[in-house]
Design a protein around this motif. Sequence first.
Motif, PDB file in Angstrom:
ATOM      1  N   GLU A   1       2.348   8.707 -12.106  1.00 50.79           N
ATOM      2  CA  GLU A   1       1.258   7.600 -11.578  1.00 50.79           C
ATOM      3  C   GLU A   1       0.560   8.763 -10.223  1.00 50.79           C
ATOM      4  N   LEU A   2       0.534  10.111 -10.929  1.00 53.54           N
ATOM      5  CA  LEU A   2      -0.151  11.295 -10.508  1.00 53.54           C
ATOM      6  C   LEU A   2      -2.080  10.682  -9.902  1.00 53.54           C
ATOM      7  N   ASP A   3      -2.069  10.785  -8.737  1.00 56.99           N
ATOM      8  CA  ASP A   3      -3.812  10.245  -8.318  1.00 56.99           C
ATOM      9  C   ASP A   3      -4.556  11.585  -8.997  1.00 56.99           C
ATOM     10  N   TYR A   4      -4.186  13.131  -8.643  1.00 57.34           N
ATOM     11  CA  TYR A   4      -4.853  13.830  -9.605  1.00 57.34           C
ATOM     12  C   TYR A   4      -4.272  15.419  -8.849  1.00 57.34           C
TER      13      TYR A   4
ATOM     14  N   SER B   1      -6.548  12.161 -12.688  1.00 51.98           N
ATOM     15  CA  SER B   1      -7.716  12.959 -13.379  1.00 51.98           C
ATOM     16  C   SER B   1      -7.386  14.564 -12.180  1.00 51.98           C
ATOM     17  N   VAL B   2      -8.184  15.546 -12.648  1.00 51.04           N
ATOM     18  CA  VAL B   2      -8.620  17.055 -13.065  1.00 51.04           C
ATOM     19  C   VAL B   2      -9.745  17.481 -12.548  1.00 51.04           C
ATOM     20  N   GLU B   3      -9.899  18.294 -11.286  1.00 53.94           N
ATOM     21  CA  GLU B   3     -10.670  18.721 -10.829  1.00 53.94           C
ATOM     22  C   GLU B   3     -10.544  20.117 -10.616  1.00 53.94           C
ATOM     23  N   VAL B   4     -11.463  21.552 -11.324  1.00 52.59           N
ATOM     24  CA  VAL B   4     -11.488  22.799 -10.358  1.00 52.59           C
ATOM     25  C   VAL B   4     -12.644  22.658  -9.986  1.00 52.59           C
ATOM     26  N   THR B   5     -12.500  23.793  -8.682  1.00 50.08           N
ATOM     27  CA  THR B   5     -13.591  23.038  -7.866  1.00 50.08           C
ATOM     28  C   THR B   5     -13.477  25.080  -7.900  1.00 50.08           C
ATOM     29  N   ASP B   6     -15.122  25.370  -7.888  1.00 49.30           N
ATOM     30  CA  ASP B   6     -15.233  26.987  -8.027  1.00 49.30           C
ATOM     31  C   ASP B   6     -15.231  27.664  -6.340  1.00 49.30           C
ATOM     32  N   VAL B   7     -14.581  28.862  -6.440  1.00 51.39           N
ATOM     33  CA  VAL B   7     -14.454  28.724  -5.055  1.00 51.39           C
ATOM     34  C   VAL B   7     -15.549  29.325  -3.990  1.00 51.39           C
TER      35      VAL B   7
ATOM     36  N   THR C   1       1.019  -0.693   0.203  1.00 49.51           N
ATOM     37  CA  THR C   1       0.319  -0.097  -0.148  1.00 49.51           C
ATOM     38  C   THR C   1       0.587   1.089   0.400  1.00 49.51           C
ATOM     39  N   CYS C   2       0.073   2.340  -0.720  1.00 50.42           N
ATOM     40  CA  CYS C   2       1.054   3.121  -0.661  1.00 50.42           C
ATOM     41  C   CYS C   2      -0.111   5.119  -0.886  1.00 50.42           C
ATOM     42  N   TYR C   3       0.699   6.028  -0.827  1.00 50.93           N
ATOM     43  CA  TYR C   3      -0.235   7.132  -0.353  1.00 50.93           C
ATOM     44  C   TYR C   3      -0.406   6.937  -1.680  1.00 50.93           C
TER      45      TYR C   3
END
Length: 359
Positions: A192-195, A242-248, A161-163
């Motif tokens: 190997e980036l997750d997000y 995964s790429v996510e844009v958050t609307d602040v 397992t890993c982070y």
Amino acid sequence: MELLDSSGPQLAIPIRRFIWDLTYACPLRCIHCYSESGRRPARTLDRESMLRVVDTIIAAGPERVSFAGGEPLLVPWWDEAARLLNSAGIPVTIFISGWLMDEEMADKLTTSVTTVTVSVDGPDKETHDAIRGRIGSFDRAMAALDRLIRVKRQRMAGSETCYQLGVDYTVTRTGKRNIDDFVEKVTSRFAELDYVRIGAAMPVGLAQETQFVRSELLNDEELDALVDSELELMSRARNGVSVEVTDVRTFLPTSPDSIEGESIAQIEPDGALRAFAIYEAKVGNILDEPLDVLWDRAIAWRNDPFVLEQKSSIKTLDDWARVTRVLDRRYGSDEDKARIVRRNAVLRQSGSAARRDGS
């Protein structure tokens, strides 16, 4: 009333997440720093006090804990605290700059935390270093990702397992250009980036001050453009990252989506509990009083007529910055208020110097 844990306090609003600023010490000087880290006393706890804070968090039974700062990796006991929380079944996310990363640190993270998030706030070294206030910070962040990826790859090869590993990109006007190129480059280089998570700076801490608001805080048109860019940014990602844009704006106190913030408890480095995560108001110290007593005070503060009146006036990020300035100056400690005065004196001097240089 809801019982969070058989050994813990009964809380009217459950604490689902703790944000624990382990220290205000930091090697960087970010222009938007929410905690003004690196510019104020570190206030780091000793090991014995850390263990007491960990016990309090475990008794509360949150869904997760975030280690932040400052630079949490500067704290000698960060890994012990994380391992204790993980052993209790509480996932830990750590937010780091990458400045201090070496192989030993990367190895420690594999057995102590659930998620590692590296902050990168510019598409290239010139932009990132300007925002983060130290030359070389972009290269250090990339080197940190290299090391973390290498360790993660080794762990995966051994079926260990890993982070989870990701990048957090806080968008200012200086840093909003060429984000699409950055997404493509960083996800190509680090398969190997997750997000990659992208969101505009919030007007708290240093980012609440008028000079920052005028020069760096995104306006509604810029926020719309950022949010609308999500599909394009997702299309530029490589290797299934995964790429996510958050609307602040979903975090605006008047937004119905901001209710999650009511269940967040933020602990300052010396154990002080904030009344609400983004404001300077404190309700006491969890080393001195029971958590349920402090949490009741926090809820009472949020429902104070003056606080509610101020929050109800928020419609835009500019409004949010104004309200943050009002609340921090009214409810901050004497130390907070003195720091804010010094902060603004420095900002005025730097602004005057910039105007002279440009004249």
